[in-house]
Design an enzyme around this catalytic site. Sequence first.
Site: not given
Length: 527
Positions: A151, A231, A256, A261, A279-280
Site C-alpha cells: 500500500r 520502510a 529513516d 534503533e 524513524h519519523l
Amino acid sequence: MTRPVVLIAEQLSPAGLALLEPDFEIRHVDGADRGALLAAVADADALIVRSATTVDAPVFAAAPRLRVVARAGVGLDNVDVEAATRAGVMVVNAPTSNIVTAAEHAIALLLATARNVPQAHSSLKRGEWRRAAYTGVELQDKTLGVLGLGRIGVLVAQRLAAFGMQVIAYDPYVQAAQAAQFGARLVPLDELLRASDFITVHLPKTPETLGLLGDRELRLVKPSVRIVNAARGGIIDEDALDLALKEGRVAGAGLDVFGTEPCTDSPLFQHDNLVVTPHLGASTHEAQEKAGTQVARSVRLALAGEFVPDAVNVRGGVVAEDVKPALPLAEKLGRIFTALAGGLPVRVEVDVRGEITAHDVKVLELAALKGAFTDVVEEAVTYVNAPLLSRARGVEVTLTTSADSPDWRNLLAVRGTMPDGAVVSVSGTLTGPRHVERIVEVNGYAMEIAPAAHMGFFTYTDRPGMVGVVGRLLGDAGVNIAGMQVGRHEKGGRALIALTVDSALAPELVDAIAEEIGADQGRRVDL
C-alpha cells in the site's frame, strides 16, 4: 447500569477519546509501570496501548474480563498475539493510519536527497552562500525504482509518477497487470538496480529481504543513483552502503530506519550526501489522530460484539473447539507454501479433510492465506484482510472439504498453481492428544517432519552421497541439523530433502547446497 471499562495505558488522541467517553468508563494507567498495569487491568474490558506497554500472557492472566486489546498504531511487537488468542482476547491495530504519512516521508527524503536540502540549509545557517556546491537533479524524466508494491509503495509510485517519473518496480508477489494499474512496470531486481535513477524501499523485513541491497547489488547501480529507505531497517546493508558512498558508487541516500534503533552514531553519518531522520515515517499529527480514532472505533465494535474489520487474530464469530488447534498449523503451511513457491500463484486451494470438516472450517482458509501473505507485504496481515490481499493480486482462492481422509485423522493442504502451470503444495496434520504439528507432504513427496523455526527444502536427482554432501556443507557453515528426511517417488528419480536446523540458512548457503547436489530448487523457510 455499570459501563464497560476501557483502560488507556498510553496517550490517545483527543478524537479517539471523544469516541469512547460517552459510552464507556475511561481509566488511565502508566503502561510502562508493570505493577500498576497488572492491577489496573483486573477489571478492564478493553485495553488501549501504543508501543511502550508490553501486553503478554501475565497481563491476560490478570485480566479475566478483558475482551479486546487495541494498539494505536501499526506494529504489534509489544503484544503477544498468540497469548491473546489463547485467552480469547481480540487484538486490533490501526493498519492504515500511517500509510499516507509514511509515503509522504519517503518522498520528502527523496526530494531532499535530490536537491541537497538539509546540507544547503545547514550551510546557509552557518553564514555560507554556496549555490554551486549544492546543485541538485530534477525528478522529471528520471526512472524511479520501487522495491515493494504494497500500500505504501503504491502511494509513492502514484505520487512520483505525477512528477513525470518513469516508474519500474520489483515485487515477486504482484502480477504485472496489477502493477500497470498503478503506472508501474514490473522488472527483475537486477534490472531495476541497473536502470533506476532513484530507488525507494517499501518491503517487509523478512529473512529474504534482510540485506537485500548488499555489496553485490550496490555495485550494479548507476553512480548517479539516490536510494531511500523509509520502510524497515536492515533491508539495505549499512556497511555496503557506507562503502558505496565512500567510493562514489551511490550519489546519495535518505534513511529513516536503521538496523539497530535508536541509532545516534553510525559511520554513515560522516557522508555529506546522506540525509537521515530518526524513524519519523509515522510521525505526523494526522497519523496519530487516525490511529486513535481507528482503534477507538474497533474497541466500540468489539465490546458491542460486532464484526471488527481490523481484528488481527480473529475473524469474528465462533470457532469450534476442534478447529482451533489447527489454526497455527494452517498459518505455518501458508508461510511454507509461499517460501516454496518463491512467487505469486494464480490459484490457491486450501483443502481440509477428515473429521474436522464436520465443523465450519472457513477460518482455516483464512489462516492459511494469512500465513501465505505474512512474508509478502509490508502491512500486518489479518484474518480479515488476507482475502482482500489475494483478490487485489488476482489470486483465485478456493476452499475444498471432504470427510474422507484415508491416511490421517485430519489433513490440511495448501496447494497452488503458478503462472507456468507448476503446482506447489504442502500438507500437514495434528497428531495425538497434544495436537503435535507434522508436515506430511511437500510438492507431492511424502514425509513426516515437525515444522520448525528454520527449515530448508531441496529437490534433486536421487543418487548416493547427497545426504552426506548436505551434512558436510551445513557443518562447515556451523549450522546444526535438528532433523532431515528424504522423500522420493522411485529409486534414482526425483527426490526431496527436507531439513530442520537450529539457525537460519543464509541465502548463499542455500545456493551452495543447491549447486553442490545439482538441485533444481533450493528454498529456505523461517517461521
